[in-house]
Design an enzyme around this catalytic site. Sequence first.
Site, short mmCIF file in Angstrom:
data_model
loop_
_atom_site.label_atom_id
_atom_site.label_comp_id
_atom_site.label_asym_id
_atom_site.label_seq_id
_atom_site.Cartn_x
_atom_site.Cartn_y
_atom_site.Cartn_z
N HIS A 30 -65.38 53.26 88.28
CA HIS A 30 -64.48 52.34 87.58
C HIS A 30 -65.09 50.94 87.51
CE1 HIS A 30 -61.10 55.02 87.41
NE2 HIS A 30 -60.73 54.92 88.65
N LYS B 133 -57.00 54.18 85.10
CA LYS B 133 -55.84 54.70 84.35
C LYS B 133 -56.14 55.01 82.89
CE LYS B 133 -53.33 55.53 86.79
NZ LYS B 133 -53.58 56.56 87.85
N SER C 107 -49.43 52.59 82.78
CA SER C 107 -49.83 53.62 83.73
C SER C 107 -50.16 52.99 85.08
CB SER C 107 -51.03 54.39 83.16
OG SER C 107 -51.48 55.38 84.05
N1 LIG Z 1 -54.90 66.61 81.50
C1 LIG Z 1 -54.41 65.43 81.14
N2 LIG Z 1 -53.92 65.24 79.90
C2 LIG Z 1 -53.42 64.05 79.50
N3 LIG Z 1 -53.37 62.95 80.31
C3 LIG Z 1 -53.84 63.09 81.55
C4 LIG Z 1 -54.39 64.31 82.03
N4 LIG Z 1 -54.79 64.11 83.31
C5 LIG Z 1 -54.49 62.84 83.61
N5 LIG Z 1 -53.92 62.22 82.58
C6 LIG Z 1 -53.37 60.86 82.52
O1 LIG Z 1 -54.40 59.89 82.78
C7 LIG Z 1 -53.82 58.76 83.44
C8 LIG Z 1 -54.52 58.52 84.76
O2 LIG Z 1 -55.80 58.00 84.45
P1 LIG Z 1 -57.01 58.05 85.48
O3 LIG Z 1 -57.31 59.45 85.84
O4 LIG Z 1 -58.09 57.23 84.87
O5 LIG Z 1 -56.41 57.30 86.75
S1 LIG Z 1 -57.26 56.68 87.95
O6 LIG Z 1 -57.48 55.27 87.65
O7 LIG Z 1 -58.53 57.37 88.10
O8 LIG Z 1 -56.36 56.84 89.12
C9 LIG Z 1 -52.34 59.09 83.66
O9 LIG Z 1 -51.65 58.53 82.55
P2 LIG Z 1 -50.09 58.17 82.54
O10 LIG Z 1 -49.38 59.50 82.51
O11 LIG Z 1 -49.88 57.40 81.28
O12 LIG Z 1 -49.79 57.38 83.77
C10 LIG Z 1 -52.38 60.60 83.64
O13 LIG Z 1 -51.15 61.21 83.38
#
Ligand SMILES: Nc1ncnc2c1ncn2[C@@H]1O[C@H](COP(=O)(O)OS(=O)(=O)O)[C@@H](OP(=O)(O)O)[C@H]1O
Length: 303
Positions: free
Chosen positions: A116, A61, A146
């Site tokens: 991860h 996340k 998140s």
């Molecule tokens: N393009 C872009 N811009 C800004 N933020 C983004 C983007 N893509 C993914 N996210 C946000 O990243 C959070 C998910 O993190 P991960 O990709 O690490 O999740 S995972 O653990 O691999 O499932 C999750 O954060 P939260 O919105 O706070 O839940 C996503 O919304």
Amino acid sequence: MLTIMQWAQHCPLTLEFDTASEVSEELLYLKKKEGYVGKHSRQYRDFVFKEDDVLTLTYPKSGTHWMIEILSLIRTKGDPKWIQSVPIWDRSPWIEILNMYEALEAQEGPRLITSHLPIQLLPKSLFTSKAKVIHLIRNPKDVLVSGYFFSKVCSSFEQVASLQEHFERFLQGNVLCGSWFEHTQGWMSMRGKESYLMLHYEELKRDTRSTIEKICQFLGKTLEPEEMNSVLKHSSIQAMRDNKMSNYTLMDGSNFNLKNGPFLRKGVSGDWKNHLTVAQAEAFDRMFQEKMAGLPPELFPWD
Ligand SMILES: Nc1ncnc2c1ncn2[C@@H]1O[C@H](COP(=O)(O)OS(=O)(=O)O)[C@@H](OP(=O)(O)O)[C@H]1O
């Protein structure tokens, strides 16, 4: 022989280690996970990282998928064809997921790889190869929030009754991938190595262009202005939400249930302020001070 980890029920990977001392305390909870199936994977330890590999390393996340989208687009110089035709998990497979691991082994380089896992569980060849590691970290309070919402969407995450329960588990390290504090400190021990770049989600959000330039410099790549504009356009959260290769609609109904929320939720910094109480935030800060004491505060540029 001690088996310690199953990643997800639909793609089980288990790692086996010779001694209990190789297993950090914070990961032991994984042994208790329902549906846990032991499977020998000594082969994993012998995985060979190559010098043209690029590893995206994150605590869950923290913006993993955003980074993969950016790296994919840098690779194609902004051309969106690849990201619009190949699922994100095939472009940069997770080394800890068995079927992805096998695909990675068979893949010609240069490879994009994701993980991860905490540092002690990565195949040892990472530390002798010149493979590049991009370690993306995020305000752990946002990571916590998140993860809470994601637990309603993804069954690999611990199912909890309330944010308070998730909060307590997170502070105890009793969540997928263990303690954020130990995971983060572990990977930060690579600071100073030429092959290691630490980035912040908040920095990526605040100044995406400059951060992508930094990534390009680290990777020895250059982008023309219009190529950079295309990377920015196609890696925006809206573009990712609209891209079925990145929004997980292809996985809906497996261990993802997108009726309970989108895979790409808010994508902002500081959302914790909308969800944590003052008491929770203060308790978190006390734990942070205690666990991260000794590390320079500029490593954590968030409020
Ligand atoms: N393009 C872009 N811009 C800004 N933020 C983004 C983007 N893509 C993914 N996210 C946000 O990243 C959070 C998910 O993190 P991960 O990709 O690490 O999740 S995972 O653990 O691999 O499932 C999750 O954060 P939260 O919105 O706070 O839940 C996503 O919304």
